[in-house]
Design an enzyme around this catalytic site. Structure first.
Site, PDB file in Angstrom:
ATOM      1  N   ASN A  37      -8.642  -1.146   4.472  1.00 17.89           N
ATOM      2  CA  ASN A  37      -8.825  -1.439   3.051  1.00 17.89           C
ATOM      3  C   ASN A  37      -7.767  -2.389   2.517  1.00 17.89           C
ATOM      4  O   ASN A  37      -7.881  -2.860   1.383  1.00 17.89           O
ATOM      5  CB  ASN A  37      -8.790  -0.135   2.246  1.00 17.89           C
ATOM      6  CG  ASN A  37      -7.445   0.563   2.348  1.00 17.89           C
ATOM      7  OD1 ASN A  37      -6.842   0.614   3.416  1.00 17.89           O
ATOM      8  ND2 ASN A  37      -6.969   1.106   1.252  1.00 17.89           N
ATOM      9  N   ASP A  38      -6.741  -2.694   3.298  1.00 18.97           N
ATOM     10  CA  ASP A  38      -5.689  -3.626   2.875  1.00 18.97           C
ATOM     11  C   ASP A  38      -5.914  -5.043   3.384  1.00 18.97           C
ATOM     12  O   ASP A  38      -5.129  -5.938   3.057  1.00 18.97           O
ATOM     13  CB  ASP A  38      -4.317  -3.134   3.367  1.00 18.97           C
ATOM     14  CG  ASP A  38      -3.989  -1.744   2.870  1.00 18.97           C
ATOM     15  OD1 ASP A  38      -4.247  -1.478   1.687  1.00 18.97           O
ATOM     16  OD2 ASP A  38      -3.501  -0.920   3.664  1.00 18.97           O
TER      17      ASP A  38
ATOM     18  N   ASP B 124      -1.477  -1.054   6.025  1.00 18.77           N
ATOM     19  CA  ASP B 124      -1.711  -0.608   7.395  1.00 18.77           C
ATOM     20  C   ASP B 124      -3.150  -0.214   7.651  1.00 18.77           C
ATOM     21  O   ASP B 124      -3.466   0.225   8.758  1.00 18.77           O
ATOM     22  CB  ASP B 124      -0.813   0.596   7.706  1.00 18.77           C
ATOM     23  CG  ASP B 124      -1.203   1.830   6.908  1.00 18.77           C
ATOM     24  OD1 ASP B 124      -1.108   2.935   7.453  1.00 18.77           O
ATOM     25  OD2 ASP B 124      -1.605   1.679   5.733  1.00 18.77           O
TER      26      ASP B 124
ATOM     27  N   LYS C  87      -9.871  14.738 -13.105  1.00 15.03           N
ATOM     28  CA  LYS C  87      -8.544  15.041 -12.550  1.00 15.03           C
ATOM     29  C   LYS C  87      -8.386  16.521 -12.180  1.00 15.03           C
ATOM     30  O   LYS C  87      -7.286  17.068 -12.227  1.00 15.03           O
ATOM     31  CB  LYS C  87      -7.430  14.633 -13.521  1.00 15.03           C
ATOM     32  CG  LYS C  87      -7.334  13.143 -13.790  1.00 15.03           C
ATOM     33  CD  LYS C  87      -6.166  12.830 -14.699  1.00 15.03           C
ATOM     34  CE  LYS C  87      -5.997  11.337 -14.871  1.00 15.03           C
ATOM     35  NZ  LYS C  87      -7.174  10.696 -15.493  1.00 15.03           N
TER      36      LYS C  87
ATOM     37  N   ASP D 124       0.856  -1.176   0.000  1.00 14.49           N
ATOM     38  CA  ASP D 124       0.000   0.000   0.000  1.00 14.49           C
ATOM     39  C   ASP D 124       0.905   1.242   0.000  1.00 14.49           C
ATOM     40  O   ASP D 124       2.108   1.153   0.238  1.00 14.49           O
ATOM     41  CB  ASP D 124      -0.897  -0.033   1.244  1.00 14.49           C
ATOM     42  CG  ASP D 124      -1.833   1.149   1.323  1.00 14.49           C
ATOM     43  OD1 ASP D 124      -2.328   1.566   0.263  1.00 14.49           O
ATOM     44  OD2 ASP D 124      -2.069   1.657   2.431  1.00 14.49           O
TER      45      ASP D 124
ATOM     46  N   THR E 254      -2.690   1.278  -4.608  1.00 13.68           N
ATOM     47  CA  THR E 254      -3.180   2.371  -3.778  1.00 13.68           C
ATOM     48  C   THR E 254      -4.533   2.841  -4.282  1.00 13.68           C
ATOM     49  O   THR E 254      -4.858   2.698  -5.462  1.00 13.68           O
ATOM     50  CB  THR E 254      -2.180   3.548  -3.778  1.00 13.68           C
ATOM     51  OG1 THR E 254      -2.724   4.629  -3.042  1.00 13.68           O
ATOM     52  CG2 THR E 254      -1.880   4.008  -5.190  1.00 13.68           C
TER      53      THR E 254
ATOM     54  N   ARG F  12       4.438  16.580  -5.790  1.00 12.00           N
ATOM     55  CA  ARG F  12       3.102  16.433  -6.342  1.00 12.00           C
ATOM     56  C   ARG F  12       2.654  17.808  -6.842  1.00 12.00           C
ATOM     57  O   ARG F  12       2.561  18.761  -6.066  1.00 12.00           O
ATOM     58  CB  ARG F  12       2.149  15.906  -5.277  1.00 12.00           C
ATOM     59  CG  ARG F  12       2.613  14.584  -4.692  1.00 12.00           C
ATOM     60  CD  ARG F  12       1.964  14.267  -3.367  1.00 12.00           C
ATOM     61  NE  ARG F  12       0.544  14.015  -3.500  1.00 12.00           N
ATOM     62  CZ  ARG F  12      -0.153  13.276  -2.638  1.00 12.00           C
ATOM     63  NH1 ARG F  12       0.458  12.718  -1.617  1.00 12.00           N
ATOM     64  NH2 ARG F  12      -1.443  13.093  -2.796  1.00 12.00           N
TER      65      ARG F  12
ATOM     66  N   ASP G 222      -5.227   5.986  -4.092  1.00 10.56           N
ATOM     67  CA  ASP G 222      -5.002   7.413  -4.332  1.00 10.56           C
ATOM     68  C   ASP G 222      -5.016   7.726  -5.823  1.00 10.56           C
ATOM     69  O   ASP G 222      -5.100   6.841  -6.672  1.00 10.56           O
ATOM     70  CB  ASP G 222      -3.672   7.836  -3.719  1.00 10.56           C
ATOM     71  CG  ASP G 222      -3.737   9.249  -3.160  1.00 10.56           C
ATOM     72  OD1 ASP G 222      -4.543  10.040  -3.675  1.00 10.56           O
ATOM     73  OD2 ASP G 222      -2.991   9.547  -2.220  1.00 10.56           O
TER      74      ASP G 222
END
Length: 1132
Positions: A903-904, A900, A638, A468, A792, A686, A794
């Site tokens: 969702n994992d 962690d 986006k 993740d 991920t 980013r 994200d």
């Protein structure tokens, strides 16, 4: 009327035109607005012909034209395999699985999921029966526990063989030795396994009971009633307090917050630690009292249950008003189960329960994990069993099939069962327990917990590591690093210049406020009509900072202090805007970092609700802005935007920010954006492009008509951000929002009318802080041959930046960003384009991945596995688990998943080895994992040291135990060939002689067994009545000597174990004397102590031992000298 809003036009094209479109699809330098959408609809008509156009999976195919294909369709290849070979190898498994699946589907048909109409507070009006709202994670019940555990144990041939051998000892004619020598090891293994499973099952039962028994307030006509979570039904009105878990999927109706919104924590659902802003339905929020929910006639129309946690389409309708009120519902009006209310008290209507909730649909059932070493030993056991049967047949053949030969055959099978020693499972399980204890006691990786003690050696055999991002590789803490205005760039060391410009700009504006108020509007129009007029650096900085502090979804939250109620706190925040107890909450940490930066340079966001925002200037002046429209970020667009009206000047401005690929076609021409975005991306930052567009009143009313053009009329309209509807029915935007089909496309088509020729303001760069030592850890894993995939939820741009900054993708590697595909034709073309790339990392979104796996699963996995690194963004929990399963099925390699968050969990449970990190997102991943660590960097030592050592030790232990069995069996065969078989068939040594230590290489067994037996025949021909004492003394000495020769680094415990093993054998000579005499003729069989203590016995036994071990050691020494292993070369 809403569904009649036209989408993008679909043009008909001939075959030649379609080929030109395909060429243009890949030759285009960058996406144009609507270009992708045009190609999607054109390629839909070609998908029917793609069965005859398979992917080119060979290099020769790419050297020719795209229409020239050399590979047969997969369907035809599969038809070739449907022969006898296919049936013998895998066909019978496929047929059995298909038949079982068909029977299960008949007995237990899945209910078809449908859209539903839910009336507020009226569960009895539901047309269909919905599942109970109970959580069940148990694998067994009272009746299936014992059969289930026994099946899981005896489905392996190794355990089943031991069971059959042990049961055979109840037959008097087949009995050899004592019963406890067979049943004690088997019973020990079963007892330990069943105890461990019972404890785990009881813990799961307690956790499920605790969750299902949580009490919630249910709103009824008579008032509030306390109900258990498991008793909640679709249509119930449930009240959820602050810091309480949401029990089921609900539509958000009311909140105690004055703003009509609340925050929820979704870390256990999507892994994101940032709070999400949820907006109540406007119609129900405006009701005077809570009890009025039962005085209205209203219902929610919700789409059918699905796994996508990032989208929702529905409508809210109130029938008893004139005219009826219709409101569109989206993801921001929902409260998904397993999330936590972070602010205020919320009231929602239940729309999905139990198995139909998003969280349950994205959770996979845990599986019983079996290590690859156990599977290999199981296959080796089958091979040894075939050898055992062949050897027994040979022995019966040598006897000439006289007498009851079939009984002798079975007795030979029992006698030679040493080849598959029953102590193998016991020794391995005890060894694995020790490995787990060593991991938890390692001071270099404190806090490590081993929750599955049966697979420690899997850590040393991994090929794929799926990790993740948020909270695992990164700390999810953003820091503003760079602001670029085109001609000037500001970094961390020049932020004080920006602060000075902002302070001077607002001081000048405040001093000229009287003169500029009347002429502000004409000035704005003049500037918008001539956007190329060069502005000063100070004014450009002022506009950029202002755009950043206005274009976001951040809400300031004021922490409550002792003795201050929530209402007092909110009122106090509206008046004095206390800085010391203000925190920011948003759905993205990037947003928070930007707003915190604007605060540091002097422009502070002090208040925000659904309709307005307040800013505080460096001089303390409060500026108010009215929010007219808010366009949230989506993975398709986006970008996000906001339309605001300055209440002091009545100016309407459209601000927008987003990824460079989405903003480049929207902003005015410039020559620096693409280059600077690339520079920041190479630094691991980013990037976000910020732009604006000034709107006249006429332009805005063309987009969203209002009753009047006055400022006050904006408060009587329903804004987009809060799902309010305008009073004028001609709004194209509102019609698009109410559509239940292709809503996102229709909304985008309307919004695009505003996204033209926007003024580029600035480019921002934000850094996501990595976890400690992430870069060296990933580099070490990559050097060890482990391929790393990052999965991920994200955004694509964020995932790409982290892949670069963490060195998941090295600086010398290219990155191929898989274009967004929605049809089979697009996936076909994009996969062929990706096939031409070499040694480049792949970045793909979850939606495109779903399309590729639907049509080209095998081809995609084959191409992805050749990449040095793969990044999958916008992945749901189910998609993460599916990727793990695909790697296991297509490659046959061992996989490890690390995460962690909640969702994992599905990914961790699906992997061969799951690792959970205890972090900010709670302990759900840690509790569901096989191994739990506290930091990502600990995975290096866990895999490279403990995993490797566990695998090597388990392999050596398994080889040694089998080697020992082969020695004993070889001695039995030699004795039978040269002496009377009847004595051996009835006598034979007991199981105690099978205890021993480690030795690598099972092929040494027959050689050493022959040496020991024939050495005893040659040297002790006159004293052969003591054959058992002679042979087993030599055997024990041989085993101990081989262990000593195998050890590379001595420890004092090893020396103790050597002498302790020898002492146990010497003591057994006294306690088990009936085994070391002539034979088991009578209970008083003697032990010739005088013979054993003679010098002749000792030197002859020592000579046999040296002859059996020395040649093997010499060969091993020569091999290491002539062909040393790699680590020896590096050490030298």
């Amino acid at each position: 009327m809403a569904d009649q809003i036209p989408l993008y036009p679909v043009r008909s094209a001939a075959a030649a035109a379609a080929n030109r479109k395909r060429a243009a699809y890949y030759s285009a330098a960058g996406p144009r607005p609507g270009a992708d959408r045009h190609s999607r609809y054109q390629l839909e008509d070609e998908s029917a012909h793609l069965d005859e156009m398979p992917l080119m999976m060979s290099e020769e195919g790419f050297e020719n034209e795209e229409s020239d294909y050399h590979t047969l369709p997969r369907a035809r290849i599969m038809q070739r395999k449907r022969g006898l070979e296919w049936f013998v190898c895998d066909g019978w498994k496929f047929l059995c699985t298909s038949c079982c699946g068909w029977l299960i589907n008949i007995c237990r048909r899945k209910k078809e999921l449908k859209a539903r109409t839910v009336w507020l507070g009226c569960p009895e009006k539901c047309e269909e029966k919905h599942p109970r709202n109970s959580i069940k994670n148990q694998k067994y019940n009272v009746f299936t526990f014992i059969p289930g555990v026994l099946y899981e144990q005896f489905k392996f041939f190794l355990n089943l063989y031991f069971l059959v051998i042990s049961c055979s000892q109840f037959v008097p004619a087949l009995k050899i030795g004592y019963l406890y020598t067979y049943w004690a090891p088997l019973g020990f293994v079963l007892a330990v396994t069943m105890t461990r499973e019972a404890i785990d099952e009881f813990r799961r039962f307690q956790r499920d009971k605790e969750v299902n028994s949580q009490l919630y307030s249910k709103l009824t006509v008579r008032g509030k009633v306390q109900v258990k979570s498991s008793d909640i039904q679709v249509g119930d009105l449930i009240i959820v307090e602050k810091n309480q878990r949401i029990p089921s999927d609900m539509v958000f109706l009311r909140t105690s917050e004055k703003a009509g919104s609340c925050f929820i924590r979704t870390d256990q659902l999507d892994g994101e630690t940032d709070w999400k802003l949820k907006v109540a339905v406007s119609c129900t929020q405006q009701l005077p009292a809570l009890g009025d929910l039962f005085s209205i006639s209203a219902y929610v129309y919700a789409q059918k249950p699905q796994m996508d946690i990032h989208s929702f389409e529905g409508t809210f309708t109130r029938e008893d008003s004139d005219p009826p009120i219709h409101e569109s519902l989206s993801i921001e009006n929902t409260l998904w189960a397993s999330t936590i209310v972070a602010s205020g008290t919320v009231i929602g209507v239940v729309i999905y329960t139990g198995k139909e909730t998003r969280s349950v649909m994205n959770t996979s059932n845990p599986k019983n994990k079996v290590g690859l070493l156990d599977l290999e030993l199981n296959r080796l056991t089958k091979a040894l069993f075939l050898a055992l049967v062949a050897l027994s047949i040979v022995m019966v053949t040598l006897q000439g099939f006289v007498g009851p030969w079939y009984r002798n055959l079975f007795r030979f099978l029992l006698l030679f069962s040493y080849i598959i020693p029953i102590s193998l499972r016991v020794n391995l399980d005890m060894g694995k327990a020790v490995y787990g204890w060593m991991m938890m006691k390692d001071e270099n990786i404190p806090g490590t917990v081993v929750r599955t003690s049966t697979i420690p050696e899997e850590l040393g055999r991994l090929v794929y590591l799926l990790t993740d991002k948020t909270g695992t590789l990164t700390q999810n803490e953003m820091i503003f690093k760079r602001l670029h205005l085109g001609t000037v760039s500001y970094g961390a060391d020049t932020m004080d210049e920006i602060q000075s410009h902002v302070r001077d700009s607002y001081s000048q504006m405040q001093s000229q406020a009287g003169g500029n108020n009347t002429g502000s509007t004409p000035l704005r129009k003049a500037q918008s009509s001539a956007p190329k007029v060069r502005k000063s650096v100070s004014s450009r900085i002022h506009e950029a900072v202002k755009a950043i502090v206005l274009c976001h979804n951040v809400t300031p939250v004021y922490e409550s202090r002792a003795g201050v109620t929530e209402e007092t706190e909110f009122a106090e925040a509206d008046q004095d805007f206390s800085d010391e107890n203000r925190t920011y909450q948003a759905s993205s940490p990037d947003e928070v970092a930007l707003v915190q930066w604007t605060e540091s340079v002097g422009l502070t966001l002090v208040s925000r609700d659904l309709t307005s925002m307040q800013l505080k200037t460096p001089s303390g002046q409060v500026l108010s802005f009215c929010i007219l429209q808010l366009f949230p970020f989506t993975s398709e667009s986006k970008r996000m935007g906001v339309i605001v009206r300055d209440e002091s000047t009545a100016e309407i401005t459209f601000y927008m920010k987003g990824a460079d690929v989405a903003m480049s076609p929207i902003v005015q021409y410039n020559d620096w954006l693409e280059e600077e975005c690339g520079n920041m991306a190479r630094e691991g930052l980013r990037t976000l492009v910020v732009a604006k567009k000034a709107l006249t009143e006429e332009q805005y009313q063309d987009f969203e008509p209002m009753q009047s053009s006055s400022v006050e009329s904006t408060h009587s309209t329903y804004t987009c951000a809060h799902r309010r509807l305008p009073l004028c029915p001609q709004s194209r935007y509102t019609q698009a929002k109410l559509s239940m089909h292709d809503r996102s496309l229709k909304v985008a088509a309307v919004v695009e009318s505003l996204e033209r020729e926007m003024e580029l303001l600035c480019l921002t760069g934000v850094e996501d802080q990595l976890q400690a030592d992430v870069r060296p850890t990933l580099e070490m894993l990559r050097n060890a041959g482990i391929k790393i995939w990052m999965l991920t939820g994200d955004k694509l741009e964020t995932a790409t930046c982290i892949a670069k900054s963490s060195h998941l993708v090295s600086r010398t590697q290219d990155i191929h960003i898989f274009r967004q595909v929605t049809s089979r034709g697009e996936a076909h073309l994009e996969l062929n384009a990706f096939r031409r790339k070499h040694d480049c990392a792949l970045v793909i979104s979850g939606d495109s991945l779903e399309v590729c796996l639907k049509y080209y699963e095998h081809e995609f996995v084959e191409l992805a596995c050749q990449c040095p690194a793969v990044v999958c963004c916008r992945c749901s929990p189910t998609q993460k688990a599916r990727i793990v399963t695909l790697l296991q099925q297509h490659t046959g390699r061992r996989t490890c998943a690390i995460g962690d968050g909640g969702n994992d969990v599905s990914m961790i449970q699906a992997a061969d080895c799951g690792i959970g990190i205890e972090g900010k997102e709670g302990k759900q991943a840690s509790l569901a994992a096989d191994f739990s660590i506290t930091q990502f960097r600990h995975i290096g030592r866990l895999l490279m040291v403990h995993g490797r050592n566990s695998y090597k030790r388990s392999a050596a232990l398994g080889q040694f135990v089998m080697h020992r069995g082969l020695i004993i069996s070889t001695m039995q065969v030699c004795h039978h060939i040269h002496h009377v078989p009847s004595v051996l068939l009835s006598a034979g040594p007991g199981r105690e002689a099978r205890d021993g230590d480690a030795l690598p290489g099972a092929v040494q067994g027959p050689h050493q067994g022959g040496i020991l037996m024939y050495g005893a025949l040659v040297l002790f021909e006159s004293e052969f009545v003591h054959v058992v004492a002679i042979s087993f003394t030599a055997l024990i000495l041989t085993e101990l000597l081989m262990v000593a020769l195998t050890v590379r680094t001595w420890h004092w415990l090893m020396v103790v174990a050597e002498f302790l093993s020898l002492g146990c054998y010497v003591s057994s000579l006294a306690f088990l004397n009936e085994y070391f005499g002539i034979g088991r003729v009578s209970f008083g069989a003697f032990l010739d102590v005088a013979f054993i203590t003679t010098v002749t016995f000792l030197w002859k036994v020592s000579a046999i031992t040296v002859v059996s071990c020395l040649p093997l050691y010499v060969l091993k020494y020569l091999r290491r000298k002539l062909s040393p292993p790699s680590y020896c070369k590096l050490a030298s």
